[in-house]
Design a protein around this motif. Structure first.
Motif, PDB file in Angstrom:
ATOM      1  N   SER A 156       0.809  -1.222   0.000  1.00  0.00           N
ATOM      2  CA  SER A 156       0.000   0.000   0.000  1.00  0.00           C
ATOM      3  C   SER A 156       0.843   1.272   0.000  1.00  0.00           C
ATOM      4  N   THR A 170       0.873   2.052  -3.616  1.00  0.00           N
ATOM      5  CA  THR A 170      -0.367   2.134  -4.389  1.00  0.00           C
ATOM      6  C   THR A 170      -1.413   3.094  -3.825  1.00  0.00           C
ATOM      7  N   GLU A 171      -1.240   3.521  -2.592  1.00  0.00           N
ATOM      8  CA  GLU A 171      -2.245   4.368  -1.939  1.00  0.00           C
ATOM      9  C   GLU A 171      -1.635   5.710  -1.561  1.00  0.00           C
ATOM     10  N   ASN A 214      -2.996  -7.410  -2.737  1.00  0.00           N
ATOM     11  CA  ASN A 214      -1.705  -6.908  -2.263  1.00  0.00           C
ATOM     12  C   ASN A 214      -0.852  -8.046  -1.705  1.00  0.00           C
TER      13      ASN A 214
END
Length: 155
Positions: A45, A48-49, A75
């Protein structure tokens, strides 16, 4: 008294090999109570975040004998295919501390992604110091990790 202790010590230690201290610092930073890597944060994450997500025990993957938590099964699956890409550098130990030649824990909330690698830090000031010259800090940390990692115990 000293005249008695020194000969006794010599007798007790004669012929014995030197004792090497066992490391209490592990190769991968884990929560001391749960044993989970990087405080249970989802390492994928970070890439990706907008901000890292807390992983869930339902989506656990064990890598290098350490459980890692993920926020989604996708993930977890991505990490399982290439953990060395998504896991934090230096086992999650503080990157700037490593660049300065010592091992420290880190706070998974203090991080940067630099050249597609995740770096964690012990303090905000350590992160800021790293970001002043990230190429030099990363290179020095890699050099130091090559030696310092040999002193750490396997999880």
């Amino acid at each position: 008294m000293l005249a008695f202790v020194l000969p006794l010590l010599a007798v007790l230690t004669a012929g014995s090999a030197p004792v090497r201290a066992q490391s209490v610092v592990t190769l991968i930073v884990t929560d001391p109570l749960t044993g989970i890597a990087i405080g249970g944060m989802d390492p994928v994450s970070y890439f990706t975040e907008p901000s890292p997500a807390l992983g869930l025990p339902d989506y656990e993957f064990v890598w290098q004998n350490v459980p890692w938590y993920f926020s989604t099964p996708a993930n977890r699956d991505v990490f399982s295919q290439a953990p060395e890409i998504y896991a934090p550098q230096f086992g999650g130990h503080g990157a700037m501390s490593m660049a300065r030649g010592f091992v420290s824990d880190s706070d998974p909330r203090l991080y940067t992604v630099f050249k597609q690698r995740l770096y964690l830090f012990y303090s905000a000031s350590g992160r800021e110091a790293f970001l002043l010259a990230p190429d030099a800090a990363a290179i020095k940390a890699e050099e130091n990790w090559a030696q310092l990692s040999k002193t750490l115990s396997i999880n």
